[in-house]
Design a protein around this motif. Structure first.
Motif, PDB file in Angstrom:
ATOM      1  N   THR A 133       0.852  -1.186   0.000  1.00 52.25           N
ATOM      2  CA  THR A 133       0.000   0.000   0.000  1.00 52.25           C
ATOM      3  C   THR A 133       0.882   1.227   0.000  1.00 52.25           C
ATOM      4  OG1 THR A 133      -1.652  -1.197   1.314  1.00 52.25           O
ATOM      5  CG2 THR A 133      -1.873   1.195   1.203  1.00 52.25           C
ATOM      6  N   GLY A 134       0.551   2.202  -0.832  1.00 46.54           N
ATOM      7  CA  GLY A 134       1.332   3.430  -0.900  1.00 46.54           C
ATOM      8  C   GLY A 134       1.297   4.183   0.418  1.00 46.54           C
ATOM      9  N   SER A 135       2.314   4.989   0.656  1.00 43.53           N
ATOM     10  CA  SER A 135       2.405   5.724   1.918  1.00 43.53           C
ATOM     11  C   SER A 135       1.239   6.685   2.107  1.00 43.53           C
ATOM     12  CB  SER A 135       3.725   6.499   1.982  1.00 43.53           C
ATOM     13  OG  SER A 135       3.836   7.402   0.887  1.00 43.53           O
ATOM     14  N   ASP A 136       0.584   7.066   0.988  1.00 42.88           N
ATOM     15  CA  ASP A 136      -0.566   7.954   1.095  1.00 42.88           C
ATOM     16  C   ASP A 136      -1.842   7.198   1.440  1.00 42.88           C
ATOM     17  OD1 ASP A 136      -0.994   6.562  -1.231  1.00 42.88           O
ATOM     18  OD2 ASP A 136      -1.210   8.330  -2.520  1.00 42.88           O
ATOM     19  N   GLY A 137      -1.744   5.873   1.427  1.00 49.29           N
ATOM     20  CA  GLY A 137      -2.908   5.058   1.753  1.00 49.29           C
ATOM     21  C   GLY A 137      -3.928   4.967   0.643  1.00 49.29           C
ATOM     22  N   GLN A 138      -3.620   5.523  -0.522  1.00 47.11           N
ATOM     23  CA  GLN A 138      -4.603   5.576  -1.608  1.00 47.11           C
ATOM     24  C   GLN A 138      -4.296   4.621  -2.758  1.00 47.11           C
ATOM     25  OE1 GLN A 138      -7.410   7.490  -1.190  1.00 47.11           O
ATOM     26  NE2 GLN A 138      -6.468   7.718   0.825  1.00 47.11           N
ATOM     27  N   SER A 139      -3.079   4.142  -2.847  1.00 53.25           N
ATOM     28  CA  SER A 139      -2.702   3.254  -3.944  1.00 53.25           C
ATOM     29  C   SER A 139      -2.355   1.871  -3.398  1.00 53.25           C
ATOM     30  CB  SER A 139      -1.508   3.822  -4.720  1.00 53.25           C
ATOM     31  OG  SER A 139      -0.396   3.988  -3.865  1.00 53.25           O
ATOM     32  N   VAL A 140      -2.771   0.836  -4.135  1.00 55.91           N
ATOM     33  CA  VAL A 140      -2.568  -0.539  -3.710  1.00 55.91           C
ATOM     34  C   VAL A 140      -1.932  -1.326  -4.846  1.00 55.91           C
ATOM     35  CG1 VAL A 140      -3.694  -2.669  -2.965  1.00 55.91           C
ATOM     36  CG2 VAL A 140      -4.537  -0.471  -2.145  1.00 55.91           C
ATOM     37  N   THR A 141      -0.921  -2.100  -4.516  1.00 51.25           N
ATOM     38  CA  THR A 141      -0.299  -2.997  -5.486  1.00 51.25           C
ATOM     39  C   THR A 141      -0.724  -4.426  -5.183  1.00 51.25           C
ATOM     40  OG1 THR A 141       1.629  -1.559  -5.754  1.00 51.25           O
ATOM     41  CG2 THR A 141       1.871  -3.863  -6.427  1.00 51.25           C
ATOM     42  N   ILE A 142      -1.242  -5.114  -6.204  1.00 47.44           N
ATOM     43  CA  ILE A 142      -1.655  -6.509  -6.075  1.00 47.44           C
ATOM     44  C   ILE A 142      -1.027  -7.265  -7.232  1.00 47.44           C
ATOM     45  CG2 ILE A 142      -3.612  -8.104  -5.988  1.00 47.44           C
ATOM     46  CD1 ILE A 142      -5.353  -5.717  -5.083  1.00 47.44           C
ATOM     47  N   LYS A 143      -0.098  -8.161  -6.922  1.00 50.32           N
ATOM     48  CA  LYS A 143       0.613  -8.861  -7.991  1.00 50.32           C
ATOM     49  C   LYS A 143       0.761 -10.347  -7.672  1.00 50.32           C
ATOM     50  CE  LYS A 143       5.170  -7.548  -6.172  1.00 50.32           C
ATOM     51  NZ  LYS A 143       6.543  -7.135  -6.513  1.00 50.32           N
ATOM     52  N   LEU A 144      -0.354 -10.992  -7.404  1.00 51.26           N
ATOM     53  CA  LEU A 144      -0.334 -12.414  -7.091  1.00 51.26           C
ATOM     54  C   LEU A 144       0.147 -13.257  -8.266  1.00 51.26           C
ATOM     55  CD1 LEU A 144      -3.681 -12.458  -5.137  1.00 51.26           C
ATOM     56  CD2 LEU A 144      -1.531 -13.336  -4.201  1.00 51.26           C
TER      57      LEU A 144
END
Length: 472
Positions: free
Chosen positions: A236-247
């Protein structure tokens, strides 16, 4: 399974350590009692009023409400209140795991009825931190505690440059095995260090009529095993707004998926017996399920759920993909101060959390009750490391692990936990839908694990977008 970390303590009471975190577990009888009680508890919780927003003092005394399912926490209240006569603590079981989180979310949204302090598993804590619903405990000096706790537990509460809870217990993974079954198969688990060797051992165990372990599709176990493999599928980005999902694109996730698919294909693990069911306990009791890859909170669960295994079971380190000495967490929970404008409430809640989780006397009370510690001092203490018995509710000592100093292995497991794994800011949802997307790969085997994980990934990305996150 979401109640993954509910632990049977000495006295054989059901309590949670945390799916996650956790997440400890309980036997079928304990589960029925806990879940029935949780339903009834929600009604009383909703009616209890807002401890979090009410006036903090009555006759100079600050009263705090604590939500926790861990039975050892209430044992610390008497001594804490004796040392802090101006604070009164009420510990309430608002349900375990998702039951508590649902009640907590509803109370926070309604602006009333929330506790001052809540037990939150490590995997669920990021959600409350991102939504700014728990206090940064750095304001009370908790940021100075980094050396006090194990690396895995500290990294789980140290989020976005703040400390949003105090580690309450932990669940470093370990390999619990029935020595009688492994001796019959001619396998020494202490010499099984890689997943390839585990696969070979599984074939020998299967030839005896037993399964080396079971898994009917547990999201927490999947996370722990990919963590063990070195995967980092979420961030999760430090701003809490972006999420990375790479399963699908994380090579370490693929390492575990390929390994576990081979085990499923060759009928080397029991995929039909649901964890924590009566049949599961029966399998552990009679040796047909010969070992478990699980959290360090397991000993009292075995004593309660598989009593005929006394003297037969042992503990060793987890086998890993390449044989490296690393580990992952499987469960564990923390105490978080719920966000409030009432400074007196926040300070009193933190003071109790600090006593239960950082004060040596408070920690000893909980560990003596069966909690697995999160602090380095306890994990290094002679009393803890030299334990060879588990004590039941009647005060009877059991050498369940055949005289082994089992905490030596568990302490080593805790020291080896890597710290790079991150949870989603909606991990409770993610684990809740894991079975919907991936379950058929275990039970019906109508899809592969890889296909199920792809479907789970799509679900999570869609949900993430729906919740307003930017998906990377």
């Amino acid at each position: 399974m979401d109640v993954m970390h509910i632990q049977m303590m000495s006295g054989l009471e059901s309590q949670a350590h945390s799916k996650g975190g956790g997440t400890m577990k309980f036997n079928a009888i304990g589960k029925a009692v806990a879940l029935t009680g949780a339903v009834a508890m929600l009604a009383s919780v909703a009616a209890c009023g807002s401890s979090n927003s009410s006036n903090s003092s009555a006759n100079g005394t600050t009263e705090i409400l604590v939500w926790a399912w861990d039975s050892t926490l209430s044992r610390t209240v008497k001594d804490f209140e004796k040392a802090n006569s101006n604070i009164k603590v009420k510990v309430t079981n608002a349900g375990t795991n998702k039951t508590e989180y649902t009640a907590l979310n509803n109370a926070i949204s309604a602006g009333k009825g929330a506790p001052d302090l809540a037990q939150i598993e490590y995997y669920a804590l990021p959600e409350y931190q991102i939504r700014e619903e728990v206090e940064d405990l750095s304001q009370f000096g908790a940021d100075k505690f980094s050396d006090f706790y194990t690396p895995g537990t500290w990294s789980s509460v140290n989020l976005n440059n703040g400390v949003y809870a105090l580690p309450m217990d932990s669940g470093p993974m370990a390999w619990f095995y029935n020595k009688d079954v492994f001796d019959k198969a001619g396998v020494d688990p202490t010499q099984v260090r890689t997943w390839d060797q585990f696969y070979d051992a599984a074939k020998k165990i299967r030839a005896t009529g037993s399964y080396i372990t079971s898994d009917s599709g547990d999201a927490g176990f999947f996370d722990s095993m990919t963590w063990l493999a070195g995967a980092t599928p979420f961030s999760t980005g430090s701003d809490g707004q972006s999420v990375t999902i790479k399963l699908s694109s994380d090579s370490k996730v693929k390492t575990f998926v390929d390994f576990w698919q081979k085990m499923i294909n060759e009928d080397l693990i029991d995929t039909k017996t649901v964890g924590w069911s009566d049949d599961w306990n029966k399998g552990l009791n009679d040796g047909s399920i010969a070992s478990l890859l699980t959290g360090a909170w397991m000993p009292y669960n075995l004593l309660s759920g598989a009593p005929d295994g006394e003297g037969k079971w042992r503990i060793t380190q987890m086998p890993t993909a390449n044989g490296s000495e690393t580990n992952a967490e499987n469960g564990g929970s923390s105490l978080a101060v719920v966000k409030t404008k009432d400074k007196a409430k926040a300070e009193a809640a933190y003071k109790f959390a600090e006593y239960a989780c950082h004060n040596s006397k408070g920690i000893k009370t909980r560990v003596d009750g069966g909690a697995f510690p999160a602090d380095n001092d306890t994990l290094k203490s002679d009393d803890f490391l030299n334990m060879t018995t588990l004590t039941d509710s009647d005060g009877k000592a059991h050498e369940y692990f055949g005289g082994q100093k089992f905490n030596e292995e568990l302490a080593k497991a805790a020291a080896n936990v890597s710290t790079g794994y991150k949870f989603l800011p909606f991990e409770v949802y993610a684990r809740g839908v894991f079975g919907d997307e991936v379950g058929a790969a275990y039970t019906g085997k109508s899809i592969t694990l890889a296909k199920g994980i792809q479907a789970w990934e799509k679900n999570l990305k869609d949900y993430s977008s729906q919740q307003g996150y930017t998906v990377k």
